[in-house]
Design a protein around this motif. Sequence first.
Motif, mmCIF file in Angstrom:
data_model
loop_
_atom_site.group_PDB
_atom_site.id
_atom_site.type_symbol
_atom_site.label_atom_id
_atom_site.label_comp_id
_atom_site.label_asym_id
_atom_site.label_seq_id
_atom_site.Cartn_x
_atom_site.Cartn_y
_atom_site.Cartn_z
ATOM 1 N N SER A 190 3.437 18.332 -9.982
ATOM 2 C CA SER A 190 3.781 19.451 -10.863
ATOM 3 C C SER A 190 4.025 18.970 -12.292
ATOM 4 O O SER A 190 4.342 17.805 -12.534
ATOM 5 N N ASN A 191 3.889 19.870 -13.234
ATOM 6 C CA ASN A 191 4.106 19.564 -14.653
ATOM 7 C C ASN A 191 5.495 18.988 -14.883
ATOM 8 O O ASN A 191 6.483 19.542 -14.403
ATOM 9 N N GLY A 192 5.581 17.902 -15.606
ATOM 10 C CA GLY A 192 6.875 17.324 -15.960
ATOM 11 C C GLY A 192 7.478 16.405 -14.919
ATOM 12 O O GLY A 192 8.497 15.772 -15.182
ATOM 13 N N SER A 193 6.882 16.321 -13.723
ATOM 14 C CA SER A 193 7.428 15.438 -12.692
ATOM 15 C C SER A 193 7.219 13.986 -13.100
ATOM 16 O O SER A 193 6.389 13.673 -13.962
ATOM 17 N N LEU A 194 7.969 13.096 -12.488
ATOM 18 C CA LEU A 194 7.803 11.675 -12.768
ATOM 19 C C LEU A 194 6.390 11.222 -12.422
ATOM 20 O O LEU A 194 5.795 10.408 -13.124
ATOM 21 N N VAL A 237 2.266 8.318 -13.401
ATOM 22 C CA VAL A 237 1.182 7.887 -12.519
ATOM 23 C C VAL A 237 -0.109 8.618 -12.865
ATOM 24 O O VAL A 237 -1.118 7.988 -13.179
ATOM 25 N N ALA A 238 -0.068 9.946 -12.854
ATOM 26 C CA ALA A 238 -1.264 10.730 -13.184
ATOM 27 C C ALA A 238 -1.537 10.714 -14.689
ATOM 28 O O ALA A 238 -2.677 10.795 -15.129
ATOM 29 N N GLY A 239 -0.479 10.609 -15.483
ATOM 30 C CA GLY A 239 -0.611 10.594 -16.940
ATOM 31 C C GLY A 239 0.178 9.459 -17.535
ATOM 32 O O GLY A 239 0.652 8.568 -16.823
#
Length: 195
Positions: A144-148, A153-155
Amino acid sequence: RRCMLRLSACWVVCFLSLVAWVHGQASTQVYIFDLRPSLTLPPPDYFELVHLVSAVQGLVNRNESKLYVQLTDMDQPWWQYMAQVGYFKSTQVVNLTSVSDVLSTFSSYYKGVVLYDPKVPSTGNVASTASGARDLVPICYRPSNGSLYSQFVAGGPKIPVHLNLVGLFNGNVTGSAKCDAYMWAIKEFLSSGES
């Protein structure tokens, strides 16, 4: 439930902080990270943040005291006491202001991420074990947006995943996904002598 989650996280961080600081001597540079503002986060975000920062702190302070984390106001007297008795006499204190600062400052202390499964909460405990055994940082797989996970990891720095526990345990071995995760950890880390 929210209170118990925060209390559990507080005890983990306090215990790890005290053990690490009593065990080692202060280095020439000591970093402080204030987690107190995170107390307002929703419980899952709060737990995941404290879990990640505690693991980094454990890795960093394994051989010498370098990272001090303030989780609550109760941590401030410890810091003041150590300063008063001269623990930081010839030490430069550096304030870290974000989780990103913590991860980038101490990136040489970890090899990558152990990704754990929010659908099987026991994988968070397995991730803690993997963190210490394999020099990894635990991050929950929540895209989800803003998650660690989304931030690191994804960004962002795109920290590589070295161990992925997501979807690995479904109860096929013991009848319980929770117990499957623990049985796997026993075989992987304890029986092998890795941990």
